[in-house]
Motif scaffolding. Structure first.
Motif, short mmCIF file in Angstrom:
data_model
loop_
_atom_site.label_atom_id
_atom_site.label_comp_id
_atom_site.label_asym_id
_atom_site.label_seq_id
_atom_site.Cartn_x
_atom_site.Cartn_y
_atom_site.Cartn_z
N LEU A 174 44.21 34.02 41.87
CA LEU A 174 43.24 35.07 41.56
C LEU A 174 43.83 36.47 41.76
N THR A 175 44.80 36.57 42.67
CA THR A 175 45.39 37.89 42.92
C THR A 175 46.11 38.40 41.67
N VAL A 176 46.65 37.46 40.90
CA VAL A 176 47.31 37.84 39.65
C VAL A 176 46.25 38.40 38.68
N THR A 177 45.15 37.65 38.55
CA THR A 177 44.07 38.07 37.66
C THR A 177 43.53 39.45 38.07
N GLU A 178 43.32 39.61 39.38
CA GLU A 178 42.76 40.88 39.87
C GLU A 178 43.66 42.06 39.50
N GLY A 232 47.20 8.47 34.71
CA GLY A 232 46.38 7.30 34.98
C GLY A 232 44.96 7.66 35.36
N PHE A 233 44.69 8.94 35.58
CA PHE A 233 43.33 9.33 35.97
C PHE A 233 42.42 9.30 34.74
N SER A 234 41.25 8.75 34.88
CA SER A 234 40.34 8.61 33.74
C SER A 234 40.07 9.97 33.09
N SER A 235 40.36 10.03 31.79
CA SER A 235 40.20 11.32 31.12
C SER A 235 38.72 11.69 31.02
N LYS A 236 37.84 10.68 31.12
CA LYS A 236 36.40 10.98 31.08
C LYS A 236 35.96 11.73 32.33
N LYS A 237 36.67 11.46 33.41
CA LYS A 237 36.28 12.11 34.68
C LYS A 237 36.90 13.49 34.84
N ALA A 238 38.05 13.69 34.21
CA ALA A 238 38.77 14.96 34.43
C ALA A 238 38.14 16.08 33.62
N GLU A 239 38.03 17.21 34.26
CA GLU A 239 37.49 18.38 33.59
C GLU A 239 38.49 19.50 33.88
N VAL A 240 38.85 20.27 32.86
CA VAL A 240 39.83 21.32 33.11
C VAL A 240 39.24 22.68 32.76
N PHE A 241 39.07 23.50 33.76
CA PHE A 241 38.81 24.92 33.50
C PHE A 241 39.31 25.75 34.66
N SER A 242 39.68 26.97 34.34
CA SER A 242 40.33 27.79 35.37
C SER A 242 39.30 28.64 36.11
N PRO A 243 39.67 29.10 37.29
CA PRO A 243 38.81 30.03 38.02
C PRO A 243 38.71 31.37 37.29
N ALA A 244 38.01 32.30 37.89
CA ALA A 244 37.82 33.60 37.24
C ALA A 244 37.53 34.64 38.32
N ILE A 245 37.67 35.89 37.95
CA ILE A 245 37.34 36.97 38.91
C ILE A 245 36.01 37.62 38.52
N ASP A 246 35.44 38.28 39.49
CA ASP A 246 34.19 38.99 39.27
C ASP A 246 34.49 40.47 39.06
N PRO A 247 34.26 40.97 37.85
CA PRO A 247 34.61 42.38 37.60
C PRO A 247 33.69 43.36 38.32
N LEU A 248 32.57 42.84 38.88
CA LEU A 248 31.62 43.77 39.51
C LEU A 248 31.67 43.76 41.04
N SER A 291 43.84 40.14 28.32
CA SER A 291 43.80 38.68 28.45
C SER A 291 42.84 38.24 29.55
N VAL A 292 42.67 39.05 30.58
CA VAL A 292 41.67 38.70 31.60
C VAL A 292 40.27 38.80 31.00
N GLN A 293 40.03 39.86 30.26
CA GLN A 293 38.73 40.02 29.60
C GLN A 293 38.40 38.79 28.73
N GLU A 294 39.40 38.28 28.05
CA GLU A 294 39.20 37.17 27.12
C GLU A 294 38.96 35.84 27.85
N HIS A 295 39.69 35.61 28.96
CA HIS A 295 39.69 34.25 29.52
C HIS A 295 39.21 34.11 30.97
N PHE A 296 39.32 35.15 31.76
CA PHE A 296 39.22 34.91 33.20
C PHE A 296 38.16 35.74 33.94
N LEU A 297 37.01 35.93 33.29
CA LEU A 297 35.93 36.65 33.98
C LEU A 297 34.79 35.69 34.36
N ALA A 298 34.04 36.08 35.39
CA ALA A 298 33.02 35.22 36.00
C ALA A 298 32.02 34.58 35.03
#
Ligand code: UDP
Length: 424
Positions: free
Chosen positions: A334-338, A190-206, A397-404
């Protein structure tokens, strides 16, 4: 009270240092967005800047300086509410993750009253976009009209939220221009799809936590902390929190140890965070539960350690033979990503954001029980080739999807949209 996280408390970061982690398209997209947003003022609000205080602080320590380097004027503010506020917001967090217990009228009253007071402290500030993180500061835009346009970033596992809490929060959520979720499954019906934004967090490799560390150096640190470098090590890095299931980890370890007696377990959850009042209680339970096994190490108090947080986490994630994240609920993890970034075979609970990161049997394992977790520990420890194949794919897979840099792009894009929608 509110408190600004001063730039001197944040390590400076340059986007160009990350160029080799990015595909050329991502690099160009960030450059274009930076030109568009030059000079715009952004304010992030959360509860803590303490490293070890959880994923949000970890992310902001990279995101804020990267946004600054992109040419935006960025401030990071923390709320410092009165007594008992975090007890209530922890309950809100827990119910949003599915706890059946309902908020009491007194809790709601305190949450409203404290938020109103905090909002007053923000009244003199203004920004082109506000980014509010998680439920603690969620009510601020309601009480301070200058906190607009506002984006809410929810970092928690919203697979099965307590409906009563959702209903209570609904009118406040409506005041946001956009809400960012980590998974499509978290967007409530029921949440307005215009308002919802989906993206995941990421880790900082540096960061010092994620930069390459030699396994021998890591093992030496673990030895200095009392571990036997000749024995195998499994570890979980997580705040001491029931959703992270540290007792389940210990039970899985005991089961695995029947087959591999040569096993040690490390649990790390260094705690200073005032917004997590339950951590001490969970830690005490862990200690009690682990009593009698000299091969279990639990680290809680950063003041008792000779290493800083990032060095310790890097050493544990690098030096362990298997990393576990046996969460029962997990917004992202994030601990999984790290650990995946460090080419570890990770065994994760089959929940929330862990499912976004681990493809079972391909780049790690997803488990639904302590028994299954123990089985996977044994399997990985007995098969070094398998461990290294899973670890190699995990890093890819982290390199592809989950970096800062990807996360920076997602935020800049959303901010640009929010600002241009305002002008229309
Ligand atoms: N963390 C840390 N020290 C600790 C425990 C955790 O620095 O003793 C960090 C961990 O490395 C990760 C973050 O805190 O970067 C936890 O984020 P995650 O998304 O895994 O869980 P959250 O705590 O936000 O639920």
């Amino acid at each position: 009270m509110i408190e600004k996280v001063e730039d001197s408390q944040i390590t400076e970061r340059k986007i160009k240092s990350y160029k080799h982690f990015m595909k050329p398209e991502l690099w160009s997209e960030i450059q274009m967005l930076a030109v568009k947003l030059k000079g715009k003022k952004i304010i992030h609000v959360n509860t803590t800047s303490h490293r070890g205080g959880g994923g949000v602080a970890e992310i902001l320590h990279s995101l804020v300086p990267l946004m600054q380097d992109a040419g935006l004027e960025v401030e990071w503010w923390k709320i410092r509410p009165g007594h008992d506020f975090f007890e209530v917001t922890k309950n809100i967090h827990n119910t949003l993750q599915g706890d059946k217990v309902d908020l009491t009228p007194a809790e709601k009253k305190l949450y409203l009253a404290e938020s109103k007071k905090l909002a007053r402290d923000f009244e003199a500030l203004s920004a082109d976009t506000w980014i509010i993180h998680d439920p603690q500061p969620l009510l601020l835009p309601h009480f301070a009209k200058n906190i607009q346009p506002a984006i809410l970033r929810l970092h928690i596992d919203l697979s099965k939220p307590n409906q009563k809490t959702w209903k209570f929060l609904q009118p406040f959520l409506d005041e946001y221009k956009r809400i960012i979720f980590s998974r499509h499954e978290y967007v409530f019906p029921g949440f307005s799809s215009k308002k919802a934004e989906v993206f995941s967090p990421a880790i900082d490799p540096l960061t010092a936590k994620n930069e390459p560390m030699k396994k021998e150096a890591a093992r030496m640190i673990l030895e200095n902390l009392g571990m036997n470098p000749e024995k195998l090590i499994v570890a979980q890095v997580s705040r001491f929190d029931v959703w992270k299931d540290p007792l389940g980890v210990i039970r899985a370890y005991y089961l695995a140890k029947k087959e591999i007696p040569n096993l040690q377990l490390v649990l790390v959850g260094l705690t200073l965070a005032a917004d997590d009042p339950e951590a001490r209680e969970v830690y005490e339970k862990v200690k009690k539960y682990a009593r009698g096994d000299a091969d279990i190490f639990a680290f809680y108090n950063p003041r008792e350690l000779q290493y800083d947080n990032n060095t310790l986490i890097n050493a544990v994630q690098t030096g362990s033979d298997v990393i576990i994240q046996k969460s029962l609920k997990e917004g992202f993890g994030l601990t999984v990503t790290e650990a995946m970034w460090k080419k570890k075979a990770v065994i994760g609970g089959n929940v929330g954001g862990i499912k976004l990161q681990i493809r079972n049997g391909f780049n790690g394992y997803l488990v639904d029980s302590e028994e299954e977790c123990a089985e996977r520990i044994v399997k990985i420890l007995k098969d070094k080739k398998l461990a290294s194949l899973l670890g190699k794919r995990a890093k890819e897979s982290v390199q592809e999807h989950f970096l800062a840099p990807r996360l920076l792009r997602d935020y800049l894009k959303l901010i640009a949209e929010t600002i241009s929608a305002r002008k229309v």
